[in-house]
Design a protein around this motif. Structure first.
Motif, PDB file in Angstrom:
ATOM      1  N   PRO A  68       0.793  -1.268   0.012  1.00  0.00           N
ATOM      2  CA  PRO A  68      -0.124  -0.073  -0.077  1.00  0.00           C
ATOM      3  C   PRO A  68       0.908   1.152   0.085  1.00  0.00           C
ATOM      4  O   PRO A  68       0.201   2.327  -0.247  1.00  0.00           O
ATOM      5  CB  PRO A  68      -0.796  -0.105   1.263  1.00  0.00           C
ATOM      6  CG  PRO A  68      -0.049  -1.015   1.893  1.00  0.00           C
ATOM      7  CD  PRO A  68       0.562  -2.109   1.349  1.00  0.00           C
ATOM      8  N   VAL A  69       1.996   1.220   0.384  1.00  0.00           N
ATOM      9  CA  VAL A  69       2.932   2.321   0.289  1.00  0.00           C
ATOM     10  C   VAL A  69       3.677   2.591  -0.908  1.00  0.00           C
ATOM     11  O   VAL A  69       3.843   3.584  -1.884  1.00  0.00           O
ATOM     12  CB  VAL A  69       4.218   2.186   1.484  1.00  0.00           C
ATOM     13  CG1 VAL A  69       5.043   3.559   1.304  1.00  0.00           C
ATOM     14  CG2 VAL A  69       3.274   1.896   2.731  1.00  0.00           C
ATOM     15  N   LEU A  70       4.469   1.524  -1.684  1.00  0.00           N
ATOM     16  CA  LEU A  70       4.965   1.543  -2.951  1.00  0.00           C
ATOM     17  C   LEU A  70       4.752   0.286  -3.516  1.00  0.00           C
ATOM     18  O   LEU A  70       5.460  -0.987  -3.307  1.00  0.00           O
ATOM     19  CB  LEU A  70       6.441   1.959  -2.623  1.00  0.00           C
ATOM     20  CG  LEU A  70       7.509   2.040  -3.837  1.00  0.00           C
ATOM     21  CD1 LEU A  70       6.886   3.227  -4.631  1.00  0.00           C
ATOM     22  CD2 LEU A  70       8.837   2.135  -3.713  1.00  0.00           C
ATOM     23  N   ALA A  71       3.613   0.368  -4.354  1.00  0.00           N
ATOM     24  CA  ALA A  71       3.367  -1.147  -5.378  1.00  0.00           C
ATOM     25  C   ALA A  71       4.359  -1.365  -6.421  1.00  0.00           C
ATOM     26  O   ALA A  71       4.792  -0.159  -6.892  1.00  0.00           O
ATOM     27  CB  ALA A  71       1.970  -0.889  -5.647  1.00  0.00           C
ATOM     28  N   LYS A  72       4.446  -2.557  -6.520  1.00  0.00           N
ATOM     29  CA  LYS A  72       5.332  -2.684  -7.593  1.00  0.00           C
ATOM     30  C   LYS A  72       4.930  -4.215  -8.467  1.00  0.00           C
ATOM     31  O   LYS A  72       4.284  -4.902  -7.958  1.00  0.00           O
ATOM     32  CB  LYS A  72       6.918  -3.090  -7.082  1.00  0.00           C
ATOM     33  CG  LYS A  72       7.197  -2.309  -5.837  1.00  0.00           C
ATOM     34  CD  LYS A  72       8.493  -2.980  -5.147  1.00  0.00           C
ATOM     35  CE  LYS A  72       8.917  -1.914  -3.995  1.00  0.00           C
ATOM     36  NZ  LYS A  72       7.737  -2.213  -2.655  1.00  0.00           N
ATOM     37  N   ALA A  73       5.358  -3.951  -9.718  1.00  0.00           N
ATOM     38  CA  ALA A  73       5.036  -5.221 -10.615  1.00  0.00           C
ATOM     39  C   ALA A  73       6.087  -5.279 -11.604  1.00  0.00           C
ATOM     40  O   ALA A  73       6.750  -4.386 -12.232  1.00  0.00           O
ATOM     41  CB  ALA A  73       3.934  -5.008 -11.410  1.00  0.00           C
ATOM     42  N   CYS A  74       6.584  -6.735 -11.744  1.00  0.00           N
ATOM     43  CA  CYS A  74       7.787  -6.972 -12.405  1.00  0.00           C
ATOM     44  C   CYS A  74       7.221  -7.907 -13.420  1.00  0.00           C
ATOM     45  O   CYS A  74       6.498  -8.740 -13.191  1.00  0.00           O
ATOM     46  CB  CYS A  74       8.860  -7.608 -11.653  1.00  0.00           C
ATOM     47  SG  CYS A  74       9.492  -6.482 -10.257  1.00  0.00           S
ATOM     48  N   VAL A  75       8.204  -7.857 -14.796  1.00  0.00           N
ATOM     49  CA  VAL A  75       7.959  -9.152 -15.680  1.00  0.00           C
ATOM     50  C   VAL A  75       9.224  -9.458 -16.328  1.00  0.00           C
ATOM     51  O   VAL A  75      10.208  -8.716 -16.233  1.00  0.00           O
ATOM     52  CB  VAL A  75       7.119  -8.395 -16.696  1.00  0.00           C
ATOM     53  CG1 VAL A  75       5.656  -8.007 -16.194  1.00  0.00           C
ATOM     54  CG2 VAL A  75       7.771  -7.064 -17.334  1.00  0.00           C
ATOM     55  N   HIS A  76       9.200 -10.594 -16.939  1.00  0.00           N
ATOM     56  CA  HIS A  76      10.277 -11.156 -17.394  1.00  0.00           C
ATOM     57  C   HIS A  76       9.641 -11.972 -18.614  1.00  0.00           C
ATOM     58  O   HIS A  76       8.951 -13.210 -18.440  1.00  0.00           O
ATOM     59  CB  HIS A  76      11.222 -12.089 -16.464  1.00  0.00           C
ATOM     60  CG  HIS A  76      12.487 -12.394 -17.163  1.00  0.00           C
ATOM     61  ND1 HIS A  76      13.176 -13.575 -17.004  1.00  0.00           N
ATOM     62  CD2 HIS A  76      13.575 -11.819 -18.032  1.00  0.00           C
ATOM     63  CE1 HIS A  76      14.200 -13.827 -17.532  1.00  0.00           C
ATOM     64  NE2 HIS A  76      14.427 -12.591 -17.963  1.00  0.00           N
ATOM     65  N   ASP A  77      10.173 -11.636 -19.888  1.00  0.00           N
ATOM     66  CA  ASP A  77       9.635 -12.485 -21.010  1.00  0.00           C
ATOM     67  C   ASP A  77      10.682 -13.507 -21.491  1.00  0.00           C
ATOM     68  O   ASP A  77      11.515 -13.280 -22.615  1.00  0.00           O
ATOM     69  CB  ASP A  77       9.114 -11.495 -21.853  1.00  0.00           C
ATOM     70  CG  ASP A  77       8.264 -12.311 -23.248  1.00  0.00           C
ATOM     71  OD1 ASP A  77       7.695 -11.492 -24.111  1.00  0.00           O
ATOM     72  OD2 ASP A  77       8.215 -13.557 -23.046  1.00  0.00           O
ATOM     73  N   ALA A  78      10.785 -14.695 -20.869  1.00  0.00           N
ATOM     74  CA  ALA A  78      11.704 -15.570 -21.295  1.00  0.00           C
ATOM     75  C   ALA A  78      11.443 -17.033 -20.511  1.00  0.00           C
ATOM     76  O   ALA A  78      10.979 -17.100 -19.501  1.00  0.00           O
ATOM     77  CB  ALA A  78      13.131 -15.381 -21.138  1.00  0.00           C
TER      78      ALA A  78
ATOM     79  N   VAL B 121      13.369  -6.431  -5.104  1.00  0.00           N
ATOM     80  CA  VAL B 121      12.998  -5.353  -5.453  1.00  0.00           C
ATOM     81  C   VAL B 121      11.756  -4.936  -4.534  1.00  0.00           C
ATOM     82  O   VAL B 121      11.561  -3.776  -3.816  1.00  0.00           O
ATOM     83  CB  VAL B 121      12.287  -5.315  -6.912  1.00  0.00           C
ATOM     84  CG1 VAL B 121      11.224  -3.957  -7.177  1.00  0.00           C
ATOM     85  CG2 VAL B 121      13.419  -5.374  -7.812  1.00  0.00           C
ATOM     86  N   ALA B 122      10.835  -5.908  -3.998  1.00  0.00           N
ATOM     87  CA  ALA B 122       9.608  -5.851  -3.085  1.00  0.00           C
ATOM     88  C   ALA B 122      10.149  -5.501  -1.563  1.00  0.00           C
ATOM     89  O   ALA B 122       9.479  -4.690  -0.997  1.00  0.00           O
ATOM     90  CB  ALA B 122       9.111  -7.168  -3.134  1.00  0.00           C
ATOM     91  N   THR B 123      11.432  -6.034  -1.375  1.00  0.00           N
ATOM     92  CA  THR B 123      11.974  -5.987   0.279  1.00  0.00           C
ATOM     93  C   THR B 123      12.931  -4.731  -0.021  1.00  0.00           C
ATOM     94  O   THR B 123      13.027  -4.203   1.187  1.00  0.00           O
ATOM     95  CB  THR B 123      12.377  -7.049   0.784  1.00  0.00           C
ATOM     96  OG1 THR B 123      13.384  -7.484  -0.089  1.00  0.00           O
ATOM     97  CG2 THR B 123      11.328  -8.029   0.844  1.00  0.00           C
ATOM     98  N   GLY B 124      13.691  -4.585  -1.060  1.00  0.00           N
ATOM     99  CA  GLY B 124      14.789  -3.509  -0.835  1.00  0.00           C
ATOM    100  C   GLY B 124      14.561  -2.074  -1.330  1.00  0.00           C
ATOM    101  O   GLY B 124      15.461  -0.999  -1.131  1.00  0.00           O
ATOM    102  N   VAL B 125      13.465  -1.887  -2.067  1.00  0.00           N
ATOM    103  CA  VAL B 125      13.038  -0.462  -2.502  1.00  0.00           C
ATOM    104  C   VAL B 125      12.117   0.067  -1.767  1.00  0.00           C
ATOM    105  O   VAL B 125      10.693  -0.647  -1.838  1.00  0.00           O
ATOM    106  CB  VAL B 125      12.821  -0.590  -3.975  1.00  0.00           C
ATOM    107  CG1 VAL B 125      12.476   0.859  -4.585  1.00  0.00           C
ATOM    108  CG2 VAL B 125      13.869  -1.297  -4.899  1.00  0.00           C
ATOM    109  N   LEU B 126      12.184   1.171  -1.254  1.00  0.00           N
ATOM    110  CA  LEU B 126      11.300   1.932  -0.300  1.00  0.00           C
ATOM    111  C   LEU B 126      11.066   3.145  -0.658  1.00  0.00           C
ATOM    112  O   LEU B 126      11.754   3.776  -1.342  1.00  0.00           O
ATOM    113  CB  LEU B 126      11.914   1.732   1.264  1.00  0.00           C
ATOM    114  CG  LEU B 126      12.364   0.431   1.823  1.00  0.00           C
ATOM    115  CD1 LEU B 126      12.998   0.623   3.217  1.00  0.00           C
ATOM    116  CD2 LEU B 126      10.950  -0.584   1.873  1.00  0.00           C
ATOM    117  N   SER B 127       9.679   3.743  -0.152  1.00  0.00           N
ATOM    118  CA  SER B 127       9.354   4.975  -0.539  1.00  0.00           C
ATOM    119  C   SER B 127      10.344   5.999   0.275  1.00  0.00           C
ATOM    120  O   SER B 127      10.290   5.649   1.622  1.00  0.00           O
ATOM    121  CB  SER B 127       7.908   4.984  -0.093  1.00  0.00           C
ATOM    122  OG  SER B 127       7.386   6.362  -0.339  1.00  0.00           O
ATOM    123  N   THR B 128      10.332   7.228  -0.312  1.00  0.00           N
ATOM    124  CA  THR B 128      11.071   8.092   0.677  1.00  0.00           C
ATOM    125  C   THR B 128      10.241   9.242   0.539  1.00  0.00           C
ATOM    126  O   THR B 128      10.575  10.519   1.099  1.00  0.00           O
ATOM    127  CB  THR B 128      12.204   8.525   0.066  1.00  0.00           C
ATOM    128  OG1 THR B 128      12.319   9.035  -1.312  1.00  0.00           O
ATOM    129  CG2 THR B 128      13.240   7.289   0.153  1.00  0.00           C
TER     130      THR B 128
END
Length: 421
Positions: free
Chosen positions: A179-189, A203-210
């Motif tokens: 709810p603070v910094l939503a993320k979505a990742c894709v990899h096409d392979a 990415v989910a645990t290491g990138v935080l909102s400032t």
């Protein structure tokens, strides 16, 4: 990477029907918006025959180059942290606040992640990613593969298999409904499943909102995974907050993805917000359900001065405006009675609750009673005509429930908890 930029605009509008958790009134007043249908070009992908591998061989491969933790930051988008990548990641932030983080995987296809300034509906976001990136190929099937709890928020993993000109491919997707910094990742392979999981977890645990303004965190939250048999189909999460006007705010969000080939695959996002008083009775409650990118149901009940409840909204495709008599018990209130009655002395608990999925426009009688021959925290829960087996925690909340689903069963069980209810 450039071909992913249009998705930043596609995904920035309409995905986020869930506000920061504490903003209950805003959630009740706000309608989910249908997402725009503007298509985006397909992402860069690796052909099936790359490196002379068969599809079966390709599915087992992983990135062999070392993954190192690298710092990423965007003052414009207000986030920073460390992520895993083979070499230096890049960040591009659009005018709408959505950022594209590209994580190089050496000689392999990079992993691309979107970071959102507002909350998102996981099902709607996954559908938009899959359908937009794969618009020029034949989508064969979609299925959820796993649910993780990262930083106290659910992360849904999916595989989308497709074919094009006699070749096959797989788009891997991860949506982190933070709810603070939503993320979505894709990899096409094809393949790289473990690599994708490691990188997206970073990415989910290491990138935080400032951002200067942050939503008030709940004093308790939990994440649950939903399975039919062995097949993961989604997640459910709820959080508890102290209400400024007294009582407790309960917020629950769920995402379910029915596996299959188009058009059988379906994405469903559901949200409930509930304000209860000191006795556990409902003061107000809102409910919304979204199928794909379109709102399907939305309704709200509020308690009147005479103790009755007014129900307004749209349920089962019909406008509803009615009044319900008697006390409606909240989820928190029901757990309190279970803790004080059933768990202490085995006394069954009975209450009337508003459960739109069961009885949309009237209260549902709910009974919780000990399950004969089972453990001290095992019980049977009856909701109208529906019966389910549950396992309870010390506080009276359900930590596992099992419902019949044809020849198999639907199981919803807790995988993480933060705080004390």
């Amino acid at each position: 990477m450039k071909r992913l930029i249009p998705l930043c605009f596609v995904l920035s509008a309409g995905c986020a029907s869930h506000p920061p958790a504490i903003r209950l009134r805003e959630a009740q007043a706000r309608n989910s918006q249908a997402a725009p249908s503007t298509p985006a070009a397909a992402a860069a992908s690796e052909p099936t025959g790359a490196q002379g591998l068969s599809p079966r061989q390709a599915l087992t491969r992983e990135v062999k180059e070392p993954l190192t933790r690298t710092r990423v930051e965007s003052q414009e988008a207000a986030f920073r942290g460390e992520v895993l990548a083979v070499s230096e990641p890049t960040v591009e932030t659009q005018s709408n606040g959505v950022s594209l983080l590209t994580l190089p995987m050496g000689s392999h296809v990079p992993i691309s992640c979107f970071l959102y300034p507002n909350p998102i509906d996981a099902g709607a976001a996954a559908r938009l990613l899959i359908e937009s990136l794969l618009e020029k190929v034949k989508l064969e099937s979609v299925r959820a593969t796993d649910v993780k709890a990262y930083a106290g928020s659910p992360a849904l993993y999916l595989d989308a298999d497709y074919s094009h000109q006699g070749k096959v491919g797989r788009l891997k997707v991860m949506v982190h409904a933070d709810p603070v910094l939503a993320k979505a990742c894709v990899h096409d392979a094809l393949g790289y499943s473990q690599t994708f999981q490691r990188v997206t977890e970073s990415v989910a645990t290491g990138v935080l909102s400032t951002a200067q303004e942050q939503p008030v965190p709940p004093y308790y939250s939990e994440v649950q995974v939903a399975r039919v048999g062995e097949q993961v189909i989604g997640f459910q999460t709820f959080a508890l907050f102290k209400a400024q006007e007294g009582g407790i705010l309960f917020e629950e969000n769920s995402t379910l993805v029915s596996p299959g080939a188009p058009p059988q695959v379906r994405y469903q996002d559901t949200s409930r917000q509930e304000h209860s008083n000191e006795t556990g009775a409902v003061v107000s409650k809102s409910y919304s359900k979204r199928l794909g990118d379109a709102p399907a149901e939305q309704a709200r009940v509020r308690r009147e001065q005479d103790g009755s409840y007014v129900l307004e909204g749209q349920l089962d495709g019909k406008d509803v405006h009615t009044r319900m008599g008697g006390e409606l018990l909240s989820v928190v209130g029901f757990a309190q009675r279970v803790r004080e009655g059933l768990l202490k002395n085995g006394t069954p608990v009975e209450a009337a609750m508003w459960i739109p999925a069961n009885q949309p426009s009237s209260p549902t009688p709910v009974v919780m009673k000990p399950r004969t021959g089972a453990g001290p925290r095992s019980a049977t829960m009856e909701m109208g005509s529906l019966s389910t087996h549950v396992e309870l925690d010390d506080h009276g909340f359900i930590e596992r429930q099992e419902l019949p689903a044809g020849k198999t069963s639907l199981v919803i069980e807790r995988i993480s908890r933060t705080g004390t209810p």
